[in-house]
Design a protein around this motif. Structure first.
Motif, short mmCIF file in Angstrom:
data_model
loop_
_atom_site.label_atom_id
_atom_site.label_comp_id
_atom_site.label_asym_id
_atom_site.label_seq_id
_atom_site.Cartn_x
_atom_site.Cartn_y
_atom_site.Cartn_z
N GLY A 4 -83.95 0.25 0.00
CA GLY A 4 -82.54 -0.05 0.11
C GLY A 4 -81.73 0.29 -1.12
O GLY A 4 -82.25 0.48 -2.24
N TYR A 46 -77.70 -0.87 -2.84
CA TYR A 46 -76.60 -1.83 -2.76
C TYR A 46 -75.26 -1.12 -2.83
O TYR A 46 -74.96 -0.45 -3.83
N TYR A 47 -74.49 -1.25 -1.76
CA TYR A 47 -73.12 -0.75 -1.73
C TYR A 47 -72.23 -1.91 -1.33
O TYR A 47 -72.24 -2.32 -0.17
N ARG A 74 -70.11 -1.92 1.73
CA ARG A 74 -70.88 -1.95 2.98
C ARG A 74 -71.62 -3.27 3.15
O ARG A 74 -71.68 -3.84 4.25
N ASP A 75 -72.20 -3.76 2.04
CA ASP A 75 -73.13 -4.89 2.10
C ASP A 75 -72.50 -6.23 1.75
O ASP A 75 -73.12 -7.28 1.95
N GLU A 90 -81.27 -4.07 -8.62
CA GLU A 90 -81.16 -4.34 -7.19
C GLU A 90 -82.46 -4.84 -6.57
O GLU A 90 -82.48 -5.80 -5.79
#
Ligand SMILES: NC(=O)c1ccc[n+]([C@@H]2O[C@H](COP(=O)([O-])OP(=O)(O)OC[C@H]3O[C@@H](n4cnc5c(N)ncnc54)[C@H](OP(=O)(O)O)[C@@H]3O)[C@@H](O)[C@H]2O)c1
Length: 135
Positions: A6, A8-9, A12-13, A25
């Motif tokens: 994965g 992390y955005y 989006r998240d 992350e």
């Protein structure tokens, strides 16, 4: 063994304060799931994963970073990666896996093994703050 592919955005998240404040992350992921992870495949877009596999020894073979605290687990996933057509480089511990996060020189740049080894070493400046990232 758990594998973390994965990224992390925050747009989006949703915002995660610990990561925004500098927590790596995958360390955050480990804390969430309560067990260690090996981080790999997060740096390669799915289309490249499908198309860029090459036979071992090919000059244009793409290499992928693998981070984690369990050496044996990293060896196992390196063999898996090799079987699907990619070289790999041990990118260090999970705490050091910020070197393969979005914004790092090795993220989505499809490096060869030599390039990946060099670029991981050059990743001395932390990645872009998550709030400044765009795909
Ligand atoms: N796609 C790529 O090229 C690529 C490459 C490298 C890394 N990554 C990273 O891999 C991760 C997944 O990307 P993706 O492209 O596979 O995304 P995706 O196609 O949107 O799939 C996301 C998956 O996560 C599930 N999910 C979302 N929110 C959840 C929640 N709160 N609880 C449980 N499951 C949840 C979704 O379930 P539902 O279907 O039920 O919504 C879906 O199965 C991302 O972090 C991405 O940055 C992606």
């Amino acid at each position: 063994m758990s594998i973390d592919v994965g990224n992390y955005y925050p747009f989006r998240d949703g915002r995660i304060d610990e990561i925004e404040n500098g927590l790596t992350e995958s360390v955050w992921v480990e804390r969430q799931i309560g067990r260690p992870v090996v981080k790999l495949l997060n740096t390669i877009p799915s289309k490249a994963l499908m198309a860029a596999g090459r036979l071992a020894g090919s000059r244009d073979r793409v290499a992928l970073p693998i981070s984690g605290d369990n050496t044996k687990a990293k060896e196992i996933v390196a063999q898996l990666i090799d079987r699907i057509g990619f070289d790999s480089v041990d990118a260090g511990t999970i705490a050091e896996s910020w070197r393969q996060q979005p914004g790092s020189p090795v993220y989505c740049t499809n490096p060869t093994k030599e390039e990946l080894q060099l670029w991981l070493k050059k990743s001395t400046v932390l990645h872009l703050p998550p709030t400044e990232r765009r795909d």
